[in-house]
Design a protein around this motif. Sequence first.
Motif, PDB file in Angstrom:
ATOM      1  N   MET A 363      27.683  53.719  90.156  1.00  0.00           N
ATOM      2  CA  MET A 363      26.940  52.859  91.078  1.00  0.00           C
ATOM      3  C   MET A 363      26.076  53.673  92.033  1.00  0.00           C
ATOM      4  SD  MET A 363      28.414  50.160  93.912  1.00  0.00           S
ATOM      5  CE  MET A 363      28.971  51.491  94.998  1.00  0.00           C
ATOM      6  N   LEU A 366      22.693  54.706  90.699  1.00  0.00           N
ATOM      7  CA  LEU A 366      21.910  53.467  90.646  1.00  0.00           C
ATOM      8  C   LEU A 366      21.434  53.076  92.042  1.00  0.00           C
ATOM      9  CD1 LEU A 366      20.957  51.045  88.906  1.00  0.00           C
ATOM     10  CD2 LEU A 366      23.189  49.997  89.317  1.00  0.00           C
ATOM     11  N   HIS A 454      28.993  45.725  82.204  1.00  0.00           N
ATOM     12  CA  HIS A 454      28.448  47.061  81.933  1.00  0.00           C
ATOM     13  C   HIS A 454      27.138  46.976  81.155  1.00  0.00           C
ATOM     14  CE1 HIS A 454      28.983  51.388  82.079  1.00  0.00           C
ATOM     15  NE2 HIS A 454      28.513  51.455  80.844  1.00  0.00           N
ATOM     16  N   SER A 457      24.597  46.286  83.610  1.00  0.00           N
ATOM     17  CA  SER A 457      24.276  47.511  84.355  1.00  0.00           C
ATOM     18  C   SER A 457      23.305  48.397  83.588  1.00  0.00           C
ATOM     19  CB  SER A 457      25.557  48.295  84.665  1.00  0.00           C
ATOM     20  OG  SER A 457      26.367  47.605  85.584  1.00  0.00           O
ATOM     21  N   TYR A 461      19.974  49.378  85.296  1.00  0.00           N
ATOM     22  CA  TYR A 461      19.703  50.798  85.511  1.00  0.00           C
ATOM     23  C   TYR A 461      18.346  51.177  84.926  1.00  0.00           C
ATOM     24  CZ  TYR A 461      20.879  55.757  86.121  1.00  0.00           C
ATOM     25  OH  TYR A 461      20.893  57.066  86.521  1.00  0.00           O
ATOM     26  N   LEU A 550      23.942  44.767  92.265  1.00  0.00           N
ATOM     27  CA  LEU A 550      25.102  45.640  92.330  1.00  0.00           C
ATOM     28  C   LEU A 550      26.384  44.852  92.073  1.00  0.00           C
ATOM     29  CD1 LEU A 550      24.195  47.836  95.433  1.00  0.00           C
ATOM     30  CD2 LEU A 550      24.251  48.556  93.053  1.00  0.00           C
ATOM     31  N   GLY A 553      26.748  44.009  88.405  1.00  0.00           N
ATOM     32  CA  GLY A 553      26.876  45.144  87.511  1.00  0.00           C
ATOM     33  C   GLY A 553      28.075  46.020  87.817  1.00  0.00           C
ATOM     34  N   PRO A 554      27.861  47.151  88.536  1.00  0.00           N
ATOM     35  CA  PRO A 554      28.944  48.119  88.727  1.00  0.00           C
ATOM     36  C   PRO A 554      30.179  47.552  89.410  1.00  0.00           C
ATOM     37  CG  PRO A 554      26.832  49.077  89.303  1.00  0.00           C
ATOM     38  CD  PRO A 554      26.591  47.613  89.080  1.00  0.00           C
ATOM     39  N   ASP A 557      32.046  45.409  87.075  1.00  0.00           N
ATOM     40  CA  ASP A 557      32.629  46.280  86.063  1.00  0.00           C
ATOM     41  C   ASP A 557      33.901  46.937  86.596  1.00  0.00           C
ATOM     42  OD1 ASP A 557      32.737  47.382  83.568  1.00  0.00           O
ATOM     43  OD2 ASP A 557      31.304  48.992  83.986  1.00  0.00           O
TER      44      ASP A 557
END
Length: 567
Positions: A363, A366, A454, A457, A461, A550, A553-554, A557
């Motif tokens: 993260m 990113l 993921h 992400s 990304y 965020l 995503g991370p 995850d």
Amino acid sequence: MTFQGWILILGFVAILLALTKPVGAWLFTLYEGRRTPLHVVLGPVERGFYTLAGIDPHAEQGWRRYALHMLFFNVALMAFTYAVLRLQGVLPGNPQGLAGLSPNLAFNTAISFTTNTNWQSYGGESTMSNLSQMLGLTIHNFLSAATGIALAFALFRGFARRESKAIGNFWADMTRVTLYILLPISIVYALFLIASGVPQTMAGVVDVQTLEGAKQSLLLGPVASQEAIKMLGTNGGGFFNANSAHPFENPTALTNLVQMLSIFLIGFGLTWTFGKAVGNTKQGWAILSAMLILFLAGVTVTYWQEAAGNPVLQHLGVAGGNMEGKEVRFGIAASALFSVVTTAASCGAVNSMHDSFTALGGMIPLFNMQLGEVVIGGVGAGIYGFLLFAILAVFVAGLMVGRTPEYVGKKIESREVKLAVLAIAVLPLMILGLTALSSVLQQGLAGPLNKGPHGFSEILYAFTSAVANNGSAFAGLTANTPYYNGLLGVAMWVGRFFIIVPMLAIAGSLAAKKYTPESAGSFPTTGGLWVGLLVGIILILGGLTFLPGLALGPIADHLAMISGTLS
């Protein structure tokens, strides 16, 4: 986390702090157009270039003319590179007989290297000829970096000059930066890499016999010369697909340290140059302090998460840090530090695979890019991006004390604030908009290797890296498709030039203003309170804007990973 790991991180910062003033002083000499010791050798080359090009280096330009010349130069260079890549199959310097690139891949690559992004939707050693690497790509490594530093000089003049309509000469700035700092350091740097074992040859393939008796073909080329400017110019495009994880690009722990130092070297120096240009070096140290707070916080989180390891494996009784996707010769500390350095700058080179980092460890790289890559940032791009946030910070401070905001002797008025907001707003609009589009279209969903958070992400990304002109990737996204090559190319172009033009407009507006001396009511912009305000504004404007991405995503995850250990 280990004691040796922290010695590496703190020693890395200490070396850069020691080099900040010498590098900044050299850059200030170029900013002012004064002679350097290298003029004895390179002065005739500089004058010859001006003569052949019909350029008067003393003819100053207003911001519109400066921007127009910069854009024309970059468009012309991009078209040239596109032609080289498409015609690769019939051009010389192609010992492997590689075919020309497809139209969409050539388009993406030409824009990528023009914008200092160096995103690669291909494997370098299996796609690019030696000529394409040198003539099509390495030339951009020099000139896109020089363009960034020249633009930083233009903004510095906006703050430093009084009642002036000019902010410098684009051609003179770019030529001096290339000749007197990028080229000399790169030559010495390349020789160091050659001595360390990095290849520098026009040969294409060498066949060797392994210890087991098998035959193996090793791909070679002019690697060291590209590697040097790739790092110094915060470009990041690797000669090999594995980038700086490849032993032919980054063979030892020493080359790894030097590569990280070179990524930040000019960015650190430019903070001192800014302070010197506006007549108060404390201004530059204040900016650097804010950058370092954000940088060290990012390193701490990444190193902590990677050293802690994958909670799923810990639940299974497998102890130790997360070494997935990392080179054993570098280890966790050097890999974590490299990942934060390369994404805090606009470099994008990698010595480990960010796709294999833990959820929160991945993260931070990113997040660094989503801040606008102003935590040191790319050569030139970092400091001028940071100054846009500084303009908004003094505007907020002015609202709090009920006075017209001022920064380094210039009143910050509605025009500058609107232009700064316009430039900063480009990142969230492009990143979140294109990520959302690619998360619902079939062409976009065909790219990610993983599903769920993921996979999201990986898409997030990619567009973050493109718009922020970084070029690193999660490596799980299949991006060499017409859809991603085209859309990422547009993202890179917008992320570079839709910030530059408003920034130059701010430079022109500031240069025309009178100097306003500090008074008892002025907000101090050199102390701890100012540094704290800067950090807060960057986190609020640059960070919270991307909170939805965020969280989806991370962070999602990470929560999924934890829940997996508890089930």
